[in-house]
Design a protein around this motif. Structure first.
Motif, PDB file in Angstrom:
ATOM      1  N   ALA A  41       0.921  -1.093  -0.139  1.00 28.02           N
ATOM      2  CA  ALA A  41      -0.155   0.047   0.028  1.00 28.02           C
ATOM      3  C   ALA A  41       1.006   1.359   0.086  1.00 28.02           C
ATOM      4  CB  ALA A  41      -0.874  -0.059   1.359  1.00 28.02           C
ATOM      5  N   VAL A  42       1.914   1.060   0.651  1.00 26.07           N
ATOM      6  CA  VAL A  42       2.783   2.278   0.773  1.00 26.07           C
ATOM      7  C   VAL A  42       3.657   2.639  -0.508  1.00 26.07           C
ATOM      8  CG1 VAL A  42       4.940   3.052   2.167  1.00 26.07           C
ATOM      9  CG2 VAL A  42       3.262   2.188   3.383  1.00 26.07           C
ATOM     10  N   ILE A  43       3.920   1.435  -1.151  1.00 24.39           N
ATOM     11  CA  ILE A  43       4.539   1.388  -2.329  1.00 24.39           C
ATOM     12  C   ILE A  43       3.918   2.204  -3.386  1.00 24.39           C
ATOM     13  CG2 ILE A  43       5.229  -0.124  -4.305  1.00 24.39           C
ATOM     14  CD1 ILE A  43       6.782  -1.773  -2.244  1.00 24.39           C
ATOM     15  N   GLN A  44       2.635   1.775  -3.598  1.00 23.45           N
ATOM     16  CA  GLN A  44       1.736   2.373  -4.611  1.00 23.45           C
ATOM     17  C   GLN A  44       1.460   3.926  -4.218  1.00 23.45           C
ATOM     18  OE1 GLN A  44       0.801   0.894  -7.143  1.00 23.45           O
ATOM     19  NE2 GLN A  44       2.056  -0.885  -6.014  1.00 23.45           N
ATOM     20  N   LEU A  45       1.450   4.403  -2.716  1.00 21.07           N
ATOM     21  CA  LEU A  45       1.355   5.691  -2.616  1.00 21.07           C
ATOM     22  C   LEU A  45       2.560   6.668  -3.061  1.00 21.07           C
ATOM     23  CD1 LEU A  45      -0.071   5.444   1.064  1.00 21.07           C
ATOM     24  CD2 LEU A  45      -1.258   6.337  -0.978  1.00 21.07           C
ATOM     25  N   MET A  46       3.863   5.909  -2.899  1.00 21.16           N
ATOM     26  CA  MET A  46       5.025   6.486  -3.439  1.00 21.16           C
ATOM     27  C   MET A  46       5.128   6.547  -4.704  1.00 21.16           C
ATOM     28  SD  MET A  46       7.700   4.539  -0.607  1.00 21.16           S
ATOM     29  CE  MET A  46       9.063   5.293  -1.527  1.00 21.16           C
ATOM     30  N   THR A  47       4.531   5.491  -5.290  1.00 23.62           N
ATOM     31  CA  THR A  47       4.582   5.618  -7.083  1.00 23.62           C
ATOM     32  C   THR A  47       3.898   6.636  -7.456  1.00 23.62           C
ATOM     33  OG1 THR A  47       4.943   3.169  -6.936  1.00 23.62           O
ATOM     34  CG2 THR A  47       3.893   4.152  -8.846  1.00 23.62           C
ATOM     35  N   GLY A  48       2.741   7.166  -6.657  1.00 19.90           N
ATOM     36  CA  GLY A  48       2.051   8.125  -7.412  1.00 19.90           C
ATOM     37  C   GLY A  48       2.696   9.574  -7.134  1.00 19.90           C
ATOM     38  N   ASP A  49       3.444   9.403  -5.974  1.00 19.27           N
ATOM     39  CA  ASP A  49       4.097  10.758  -5.713  1.00 19.27           C
ATOM     40  C   ASP A  49       5.645  10.864  -6.629  1.00 19.27           C
ATOM     41  OD1 ASP A  49       2.539  11.964  -3.616  1.00 19.27           O
ATOM     42  OD2 ASP A  49       3.425  10.599  -2.079  1.00 19.27           O
ATOM     43  N   ILE A  50       6.171   9.771  -6.607  1.00 21.28           N
ATOM     44  CA  ILE A  50       7.286   9.856  -7.841  1.00 21.28           C
ATOM     45  C   ILE A  50       6.836  10.351  -9.093  1.00 21.28           C
ATOM     46  CG2 ILE A  50       8.937   8.105  -9.053  1.00 21.28           C
ATOM     47  CD1 ILE A  50       8.895   6.825  -6.296  1.00 21.28           C
ATOM     48  N   LEU A  51       5.657   9.690  -9.451  1.00 22.30           N
ATOM     49  CA  LEU A  51       5.066  10.266 -10.933  1.00 22.30           C
ATOM     50  C   LEU A  51       4.839  11.834 -10.839  1.00 22.30           C
ATOM     51  CD1 LEU A  51       2.429   7.298 -11.485  1.00 22.30           C
ATOM     52  CD2 LEU A  51       4.560   7.993 -13.116  1.00 22.30           C
ATOM     53  N   ARG A  52       4.217  12.170  -9.638  1.00 22.64           N
ATOM     54  CA  ARG A  52       3.944  13.792  -9.653  1.00 22.64           C
ATOM     55  C   ARG A  52       5.295  14.624  -9.789  1.00 22.64           C
ATOM     56  NH1 ARG A  52       2.101  16.598  -5.689  1.00 22.64           N
ATOM     57  NH2 ARG A  52       2.668  15.059  -4.012  1.00 22.64           N
ATOM     58  N   ALA A  53       6.440  13.884  -8.944  1.00 23.69           N
ATOM     59  CA  ALA A  53       7.796  14.517  -8.755  1.00 23.69           C
ATOM     60  C   ALA A  53       8.614  14.810 -10.220  1.00 23.69           C
ATOM     61  CB  ALA A  53       8.368  14.037  -7.843  1.00 23.69           C
ATOM     62  N   TYR A  54       8.472  13.755 -10.999  1.00 24.95           N
ATOM     63  CA  TYR A  54       9.301  13.471 -11.965  1.00 24.95           C
ATOM     64  C   TYR A  54       8.748  13.523 -13.351  1.00 24.95           C
ATOM     65  CZ  TYR A  54      12.912  12.594  -8.377  1.00 24.95           C
ATOM     66  OH  TYR A  54      13.764  12.800  -7.447  1.00 24.95           O
ATOM     67  N   SER A  55       9.212  14.268 -14.282  1.00 26.27           N
ATOM     68  CA  SER A  55       8.638  14.335 -15.597  1.00 26.27           C
ATOM     69  C   SER A  55       9.135  13.185 -16.335  1.00 26.27           C
ATOM     70  CB  SER A  55       9.038  15.720 -16.530  1.00 26.27           C
ATOM     71  OG  SER A  55      10.436  15.598 -16.460  1.00 26.27           O
ATOM     72  N   PHE A  56      10.106  12.346 -15.959  1.00 27.79           N
ATOM     73  CA  PHE A  56      10.483  11.355 -16.790  1.00 27.79           C
ATOM     74  C   PHE A  56      10.648  11.471 -18.499  1.00 27.79           C
ATOM     75  CE2 PHE A  56       8.426   9.447 -13.219  1.00 27.79           C
ATOM     76  CZ  PHE A  56       9.304   8.431 -12.760  1.00 27.79           C
ATOM     77  N   GLU A  57      11.656  12.409 -18.635  1.00 29.67           N
ATOM     78  CA  GLU A  57      11.737  12.682 -19.994  1.00 29.67           C
ATOM     79  C   GLU A  57      12.332  11.733 -20.894  1.00 29.67           C
ATOM     80  OE1 GLU A  57      14.483  16.118 -20.540  1.00 29.67           O
ATOM     81  OE2 GLU A  57      12.925  17.567 -19.957  1.00 29.67           O
ATOM     82  N   ASP A  58      11.868  11.660 -22.064  1.00 32.73           N
ATOM     83  CA  ASP A  58      12.041  10.604 -22.965  1.00 32.73           C
ATOM     84  C   ASP A  58      11.671   9.158 -22.703  1.00 32.73           C
ATOM     85  OD1 ASP A  58      13.453  12.645 -24.527  1.00 32.73           O
ATOM     86  OD2 ASP A  58      15.427  12.165 -23.155  1.00 32.73           O
ATOM     87  N   ILE A  59      10.940   9.188 -21.777  1.00 37.09           N
ATOM     88  CA  ILE A  59      10.256   7.700 -21.384  1.00 37.09           C
ATOM     89  C   ILE A  59       8.916   7.824 -21.819  1.00 37.09           C
ATOM     90  CG2 ILE A  59       9.799   6.112 -19.674  1.00 37.09           C
ATOM     91  CD1 ILE A  59      12.024   7.340 -17.808  1.00 37.09           C
ATOM     92  N   HIS A  60       8.686   6.337 -22.529  1.00 37.26           N
ATOM     93  CA  HIS A  60       7.518   6.117 -23.292  1.00 37.26           C
ATOM     94  C   HIS A  60       6.373   6.491 -22.058  1.00 37.26           C
ATOM     95  CE1 HIS A  60       4.061   4.484 -25.401  1.00 37.26           C
ATOM     96  NE2 HIS A  60       4.750   4.640 -26.536  1.00 37.26           N
ATOM     97  N   LYS A  61       5.363   7.126 -22.309  1.00 35.42           N
ATOM     98  CA  LYS A  61       4.041   7.184 -21.398  1.00 35.42           C
ATOM     99  C   LYS A  61       3.969   6.095 -20.659  1.00 35.42           C
ATOM    100  CE  LYS A  61      -0.346   9.037 -21.020  1.00 35.42           C
ATOM    101  NZ  LYS A  61      -1.974   9.742 -21.750  1.00 35.42           N
ATOM    102  N   ILE A  94       8.362   2.496 -14.225  1.00 27.99           N
ATOM    103  CA  ILE A  94       9.584   2.911 -13.692  1.00 27.99           C
ATOM    104  C   ILE A  94       9.393   3.531 -12.373  1.00 27.99           C
ATOM    105  CG2 ILE A  94      11.368   4.696 -13.971  1.00 27.99           C
ATOM    106  CD1 ILE A  94      10.972   4.257 -16.898  1.00 27.99           C
ATOM    107  N   ALA A  95       8.188   4.394 -11.992  1.00 28.42           N
ATOM    108  CA  ALA A  95       7.868   4.999 -10.722  1.00 28.42           C
ATOM    109  C   ALA A  95       7.855   3.724  -9.803  1.00 28.42           C
ATOM    110  CB  ALA A  95       6.862   5.772 -10.897  1.00 28.42           C
ATOM    111  N   GLU A  96       7.104   2.562 -10.115  1.00 23.21           N
ATOM    112  CA  GLU A  96       7.065   1.838  -9.159  1.00 23.21           C
ATOM    113  C   GLU A  96       8.283   1.009  -8.675  1.00 23.21           C
ATOM    114  OE1 GLU A  96       4.252  -2.126  -8.344  1.00 23.21           O
ATOM    115  OE2 GLU A  96       3.583  -0.645  -9.360  1.00 23.21           O
ATOM    116  N   LEU A  97       8.965   0.816  -9.932  1.00 23.62           N
ATOM    117  CA  LEU A  97      10.198   0.186  -9.568  1.00 23.62           C
ATOM    118  C   LEU A  97      11.165   1.090  -8.553  1.00 23.62           C
ATOM    119  CD1 LEU A  97      12.654  -1.676 -10.459  1.00 23.62           C
ATOM    120  CD2 LEU A  97      13.357  -0.223 -12.105  1.00 23.62           C
ATOM    121  N   MET A  98      11.175   2.274  -8.874  1.00 18.45           N
ATOM    122  CA  MET A  98      11.898   3.438  -7.934  1.00 18.45           C
ATOM    123  C   MET A  98      11.415   3.011  -6.435  1.00 18.45           C
ATOM    124  SD  MET A  98      12.404   6.768 -10.031  1.00 18.45           S
ATOM    125  CE  MET A  98      13.294   7.610  -8.575  1.00 18.45           C
ATOM    126  N   ALA A  99      10.038   2.853  -6.286  1.00 22.01           N
ATOM    127  CA  ALA A  99       9.286   3.002  -4.898  1.00 22.01           C
ATOM    128  C   ALA A  99       9.604   1.686  -4.399  1.00 22.01           C
ATOM    129  CB  ALA A  99       7.739   3.407  -5.145  1.00 22.01           C
TER     130      ALA A  99
END
Length: 200
Positions: A128-148, A154-159
């Motif tokens: 549950a915490v990982i999913q919350l973190m994933t959402g915040d990572i998606l908000r925090a980074y633009s992930f340039e050059d990475i397919h939508k 990638i965000a969940e991998l980081m979390a």
């Protein structure tokens, strides 16, 4: 000869911390329940044996109040983890160049909340915490050059990497903080450079 393409993630210049105007009574309820759970944890009580009725009695709140705000006992710990994450995001907001100090900030946050993290694993709330973190990572980074379609992956991998790092940090509590920061930089996907691809 293959060429390597580096995919950068630029931090989004917007406030990341969530607005925390929470009702004082709700905050008091959360605090009472969390402190009671912490007592159970400190006595090595298996999480699965905790009952809502006993928890409410020990925390001095009504069952009605509990069910008004929580769907399960584990959510109490998840809410505390949300607070921890929000405190981290506030520090990111205040940093002039957070991309260069994010490893230090993350290690600091993990070290300062070790008991909470242990309780997260104790209650099996890490997903549950990982999913919350994933959402915040998606908000925090633009992930340039990475397919939508790859961004959530990638965000969940980081979390998940951060939570795995926390689990090992707990296992080796005497590791020097400077060493932890160095290990984190080497082992956890970076916020500056995530992956390197071979482009034929």
């Amino acid at each position: 000869m293959s060429h390597k393409r580096v995919m950068n993630m630029k931090i989004v210049k917007m406030p990341l911390a969530h607005d925390q105007h929470i009702d004082k009574r709700l905050r008091a309820t959360q605090n009472k329940l969390f402190v009671t759970l912490k007592t159970y944890f400190s006595t090595n009580q298996p999480f699965s044996t905790i009952r809502v009725g006993t928890l409410c009695k020990d925390a001095k709140i009504t069952r009605q109040t509990f069910y008004r705000h929580y769907g399960s006992i584990g959510e109490i710990i998840t809410v505390s983890c949300v607070r921890m994450i929000n405190q981290f995001l506030q520090k990111i907001d205040q940093a002039s160049n957070s991309s260069h100090i994010s490893a230090q900030l993350i290690v600091d946050a993990l070290l300062n909340h070790q008991t909470l993290l242990e309780m997260m694993f104790w209650s099996n709330e890490e997903d549950a915490v990982i999913q919350l973190m994933t959402g915040d990572i998606l908000r925090a980074y633009s992930f340039e050059d990475i397919h939508k379609t790859h961004k959530p992956f990638i965000a969940e991998l980081m979390a998940r990497s951060i939570i795995s790092f926390a689990q090992v940090l707990i296992k080796y509590p005497n590791t020097n903080k400077t060493d932890l920061i160095s290990i984190y930089k080497r082992m956890v996907p970076s916020s500056a450079v995530l992956v390197t691809e071979d482009k034929k």
